[in-house]
Write a protein that holds these residues in place. Structure first.
Motif, PDB file in Angstrom:
ATOM      1  N   GLU A 187       0.831  -1.198   0.000  1.00  0.00           N
ATOM      2  CA  GLU A 187       0.000   0.000   0.000  1.00  0.00           C
ATOM      3  C   GLU A 187       0.866   1.249   0.000  1.00  0.00           C
ATOM      4  OE1 GLU A 187      -3.398   0.534   2.637  1.00  0.00           O
ATOM      5  OE2 GLU A 187      -3.297  -1.631   2.985  1.00  0.00           O
ATOM      6  N   MET A 188       1.924   1.226   0.823  1.00  0.00           N
ATOM      7  CA  MET A 188       2.799   2.388   0.912  1.00  0.00           C
ATOM      8  C   MET A 188       3.458   2.668  -0.433  1.00  0.00           C
ATOM      9  SD  MET A 188       5.892   3.193   3.551  1.00  0.00           S
ATOM     10  CE  MET A 188       7.119   2.146   2.788  1.00  0.00           C
ATOM     11  N   ILE A 189       3.947   1.633  -1.100  1.00  0.00           N
ATOM     12  CA  ILE A 189       4.597   1.822  -2.395  1.00  0.00           C
ATOM     13  C   ILE A 189       3.597   2.354  -3.409  1.00  0.00           C
ATOM     14  CG2 ILE A 189       5.689   0.620  -4.325  1.00  0.00           C
ATOM     15  CD1 ILE A 189       7.028  -1.200  -2.215  1.00  0.00           C
ATOM     16  N   ILE A 190       2.394   1.802  -3.414  1.00  0.00           N
ATOM     17  CA  ILE A 190       1.372   2.262  -4.354  1.00  0.00           C
ATOM     18  C   ILE A 190       1.026   3.716  -4.086  1.00  0.00           C
ATOM     19  CG2 ILE A 190      -1.047   2.007  -5.012  1.00  0.00           C
ATOM     20  CD1 ILE A 190      -0.624  -1.055  -4.670  1.00  0.00           C
ATOM     21  N   ARG A 191       0.887   4.100  -2.811  1.00  0.00           N
ATOM     22  CA  ARG A 191       0.546   5.488  -2.490  1.00  0.00           C
ATOM     23  C   ARG A 191       1.649   6.449  -2.932  1.00  0.00           C
ATOM     24  NH1 ARG A 191      -3.910   5.988   1.501  1.00  0.00           N
ATOM     25  NH2 ARG A 191      -4.589   3.849   1.825  1.00  0.00           N
ATOM     26  N   PHE A 192       2.908   6.064  -2.730  1.00  0.00           N
ATOM     27  CA  PHE A 192       4.003   6.916  -3.206  1.00  0.00           C
ATOM     28  C   PHE A 192       3.949   7.036  -4.720  1.00  0.00           C
ATOM     29  CE2 PHE A 192       6.160   6.135   0.900  1.00  0.00           C
ATOM     30  CZ  PHE A 192       6.469   7.442   1.190  1.00  0.00           C
ATOM     31  N   ARG A 193       3.654   5.937  -5.375  1.00  0.00           N
ATOM     32  CA  ARG A 193       3.614   5.940  -6.839  1.00  0.00           C
ATOM     33  C   ARG A 193       2.483   6.823  -7.361  1.00  0.00           C
ATOM     34  NH1 ARG A 193       2.777   0.720 -10.683  1.00  0.00           N
ATOM     35  NH2 ARG A 193       3.420   1.724 -12.587  1.00  0.00           N
ATOM     36  N   GLU A 194       1.415   6.945  -6.590  1.00  0.00           N
ATOM     37  CA  GLU A 194       0.256   7.719  -7.023  1.00  0.00           C
ATOM     38  C   GLU A 194       0.393   9.208  -6.764  1.00  0.00           C
ATOM     39  OE1 GLU A 194      -2.999   5.826  -5.012  1.00  0.00           O
ATOM     40  OE2 GLU A 194      -3.088   4.203  -6.464  1.00  0.00           O
ATOM     41  N   LEU A 195       1.480   9.625  -6.119  1.00  0.00           N
ATOM     42  CA  LEU A 195       1.656  11.049  -5.888  1.00  0.00           C
ATOM     43  C   LEU A 195       1.762  11.763  -7.236  1.00  0.00           C
ATOM     44  CD1 LEU A 195       4.239  11.058  -2.964  1.00  0.00           C
ATOM     45  CD2 LEU A 195       1.818  11.649  -2.848  1.00  0.00           C
ATOM     46  N   PRO A 196       0.934  12.773  -7.439  1.00  0.00           N
ATOM     47  CA  PRO A 196       0.929  13.447  -8.749  1.00  0.00           C
ATOM     48  C   PRO A 196       2.108  14.399  -8.900  1.00  0.00           C
ATOM     49  CG  PRO A 196      -0.611  14.522  -7.268  1.00  0.00           C
ATOM     50  CD  PRO A 196      -0.065  13.323  -6.532  1.00  0.00           C
ATOM     51  N   THR A 197       2.398  14.735 -10.141  1.00  0.00           N
ATOM     52  CA  THR A 197       3.325  15.818 -10.434  1.00  0.00           C
ATOM     53  C   THR A 197       2.452  17.034 -10.720  1.00  0.00           C
ATOM     54  OG1 THR A 197       4.926  14.286 -11.357  1.00  0.00           O
ATOM     55  CG2 THR A 197       5.152  16.614 -11.962  1.00  0.00           C
ATOM     56  N   TRP A 198       2.632  18.047  -9.903  1.00  0.00           N
ATOM     57  CA  TRP A 198       1.778  19.221  -9.971  1.00  0.00           C
ATOM     58  C   TRP A 198       2.344  20.265 -10.931  1.00  0.00           C
ATOM     59  CZ3 TRP A 198      -2.665  18.730  -7.223  1.00  0.00           C
ATOM     60  CH2 TRP A 198      -2.677  17.793  -6.201  1.00  0.00           C
ATOM     61  N   ASP A 199       1.465  21.146 -11.387  1.00  0.00           N
ATOM     62  CA  ASP A 199       1.890  22.307 -12.166  1.00  0.00           C
ATOM     63  C   ASP A 199       2.527  23.348 -11.243  1.00  0.00           C
ATOM     64  OD1 ASP A 199       0.947  21.229 -14.529  1.00  0.00           O
ATOM     65  OD2 ASP A 199      -1.023  22.160 -14.322  1.00  0.00           O
ATOM     66  N   ASN A 200       2.126  23.314  -9.978  1.00  0.00           N
ATOM     67  CA  ASN A 200       2.623  24.250  -8.978  1.00  0.00           C
ATOM     68  C   ASN A 200       3.895  23.684  -8.341  1.00  0.00           C
ATOM     69  OD1 ASN A 200       3.089  25.544  -6.486  1.00  0.00           O
ATOM     70  ND2 ASN A 200       0.932  26.130  -6.313  1.00  0.00           N
ATOM     71  N   GLU A 201       5.004  24.379  -8.518  1.00  0.00           N
ATOM     72  CA  GLU A 201       6.295  23.897  -8.019  1.00  0.00           C
ATOM     73  C   GLU A 201       6.314  23.771  -6.500  1.00  0.00           C
ATOM     74  OE1 GLU A 201       9.764  22.124  -8.187  1.00  0.00           O
ATOM     75  OE2 GLU A 201       8.493  22.575  -9.895  1.00  0.00           O
ATOM     76  N   GLU A 202       5.565  24.606  -5.814  1.00  0.00           N
ATOM     77  CA  GLU A 202       5.506  24.525  -4.351  1.00  0.00           C
ATOM     78  C   GLU A 202       4.941  23.173  -3.896  1.00  0.00           C
ATOM     79  OE1 GLU A 202       3.258  27.037  -0.921  1.00  0.00           O
ATOM     80  OE2 GLU A 202       4.135  28.178  -2.566  1.00  0.00           O
ATOM     81  N   HIS A 203       3.929  22.687  -4.604  1.00  0.00           N
ATOM     82  CA  HIS A 203       3.351  21.378  -4.275  1.00  0.00           C
ATOM     83  C   HIS A 203       4.345  20.255  -4.580  1.00  0.00           C
ATOM     84  CE1 HIS A 203      -0.842  23.304  -4.854  1.00  0.00           C
ATOM     85  NE2 HIS A 203      -0.469  23.383  -3.599  1.00  0.00           N
ATOM     86  N   ASN A 204       5.070  20.382  -5.661  1.00  0.00           N
ATOM     87  CA  ASN A 204       6.072  19.369  -6.014  1.00  0.00           C
ATOM     88  C   ASN A 204       7.201  19.319  -4.990  1.00  0.00           C
ATOM     89  OD1 ASN A 204       4.802  18.412  -8.331  1.00  0.00           O
ATOM     90  ND2 ASN A 204       5.652  20.069  -9.558  1.00  0.00           N
ATOM     91  N   ALA A 205       7.497  20.457  -4.364  1.00  0.00           N
ATOM     92  CA  ALA A 205       8.543  20.491  -3.341  1.00  0.00           C
ATOM     93  C   ALA A 205       8.165  19.586  -2.167  1.00  0.00           C
ATOM     94  CB  ALA A 205       8.784  21.914  -2.867  1.00  0.00           C
ATOM     95  N   LEU A 206       6.892  19.538  -1.814  1.00  0.00           N
ATOM     96  CA  LEU A 206       6.432  18.651  -0.741  1.00  0.00           C
ATOM     97  C   LEU A 206       6.694  17.191  -1.099  1.00  0.00           C
ATOM     98  CD1 LEU A 206       3.040  20.377   0.126  1.00  0.00           C
ATOM     99  CD2 LEU A 206       5.139  20.414   1.484  1.00  0.00           C
ATOM    100  N   GLN A 207       6.422  16.845  -2.335  1.00  0.00           N
ATOM    101  CA  GLN A 207       6.654  15.481  -2.803  1.00  0.00           C
ATOM    102  C   GLN A 207       8.150  15.153  -2.766  1.00  0.00           C
ATOM    103  OE1 GLN A 207       5.351  14.818  -6.813  1.00  0.00           O
ATOM    104  NE2 GLN A 207       5.892  12.670  -6.794  1.00  0.00           N
ATOM    105  N   ARG A 208       8.982  16.043  -3.256  1.00  0.00           N
ATOM    106  CA  ARG A 208      10.431  15.826  -3.234  1.00  0.00           C
ATOM    107  C   ARG A 208      10.943  15.657  -1.812  1.00  0.00           C
ATOM    108  NH1 ARG A 208      10.272  19.750  -7.136  1.00  0.00           N
ATOM    109  NH2 ARG A 208      10.919  21.344  -5.667  1.00  0.00           N
ATOM    110  N   ASN A 209      10.445  16.491  -0.897  1.00  0.00           N
ATOM    111  CA  ASN A 209      10.860  16.387   0.507  1.00  0.00           C
ATOM    112  C   ASN A 209      10.461  15.042   1.099  1.00  0.00           C
ATOM    113  OD1 ASN A 209      11.992  18.926   0.498  1.00  0.00           O
ATOM    114  ND2 ASN A 209      10.188  19.926   1.350  1.00  0.00           N
ATOM    115  N   LEU A 210       9.298  14.550   0.749  1.00  0.00           N
ATOM    116  CA  LEU A 210       8.845  13.253   1.231  1.00  0.00           C
ATOM    117  C   LEU A 210       9.764  12.137   0.749  1.00  0.00           C
ATOM    118  CD1 LEU A 210       6.652  11.641   2.727  1.00  0.00           C
ATOM    119  CD2 LEU A 210       5.373  11.593   0.584  1.00  0.00           C
ATOM    120  N   TYR A 211      10.119  12.167  -0.529  1.00  0.00           N
ATOM    121  CA  TYR A 211      11.037  11.158  -1.068  1.00  0.00           C
ATOM    122  C   TYR A 211      12.424  11.264  -0.422  1.00  0.00           C
ATOM    123  CZ  TYR A 211       7.777   9.817  -4.778  1.00  0.00           C
ATOM    124  OH  TYR A 211       6.705   9.351  -5.480  1.00  0.00           O
TER     125      TYR A 211
END
Length: 128
Positions: free
Chosen positions: A5-29
């Protein structure tokens, strides 16, 4: 949360048009990469103290780490892959004696094709 489930949820994280939102994803990884490195170092230390881990478990960890690396196109988990190969690779037939000349060289544990289809059974299988 189950590992699948954890791997699937990480895989489902979208790539946003807003760079600020993408920064959250990068920080999580990046945080997950740090957790992997800590777990690898802890496991290696426990091995030196005499703790025993099965090669099947270590192989499963390698597969999981490789999946995370694959889902992020190799951008976030390279350090963990190298640390795993160096510290635990010998348990599953990876040679720790082969120097990694280039930090960008992909270790063997990442080269196998990944199976990304998950079933409803747990990682340890059906216990009935």
């Amino acid at each position: 949360m189950a590992q699948e489930e954890m791997i699937i949820r990480f895989r489902e994280l979208p790539t946003w048009d807003n760079e600020e939102h993408n920064a959250l994803q990068r920080n999580l990884y990046q945080q997950l990469n740090e957790f992997w490195k800590t777990a690898i170092q802890s496991t290696s230390s426990k091995l030196r103290e005499g703790e025993i881990y099965s090669p099947d478990s270590v192989s499963e960890w390698a597969r999981s780490l490789a999946q995370h690396n694959s889902f992020t196109n190799g951008y976030y988990f390279t350090e963990s892959i190298h640390e795993f190969t160096k510290q635990l690779g010998f348990m599953i037939g990876l040679s720790a004696n082969e120097p990694i000349e280039d930090k960008n060289t992909t270790p063997v544990c990442h080269l196998a094709p990944l199976e990304t289809t998950f079933t409803s059974t747990s990682v340890v299988g059906d216990r009935s």
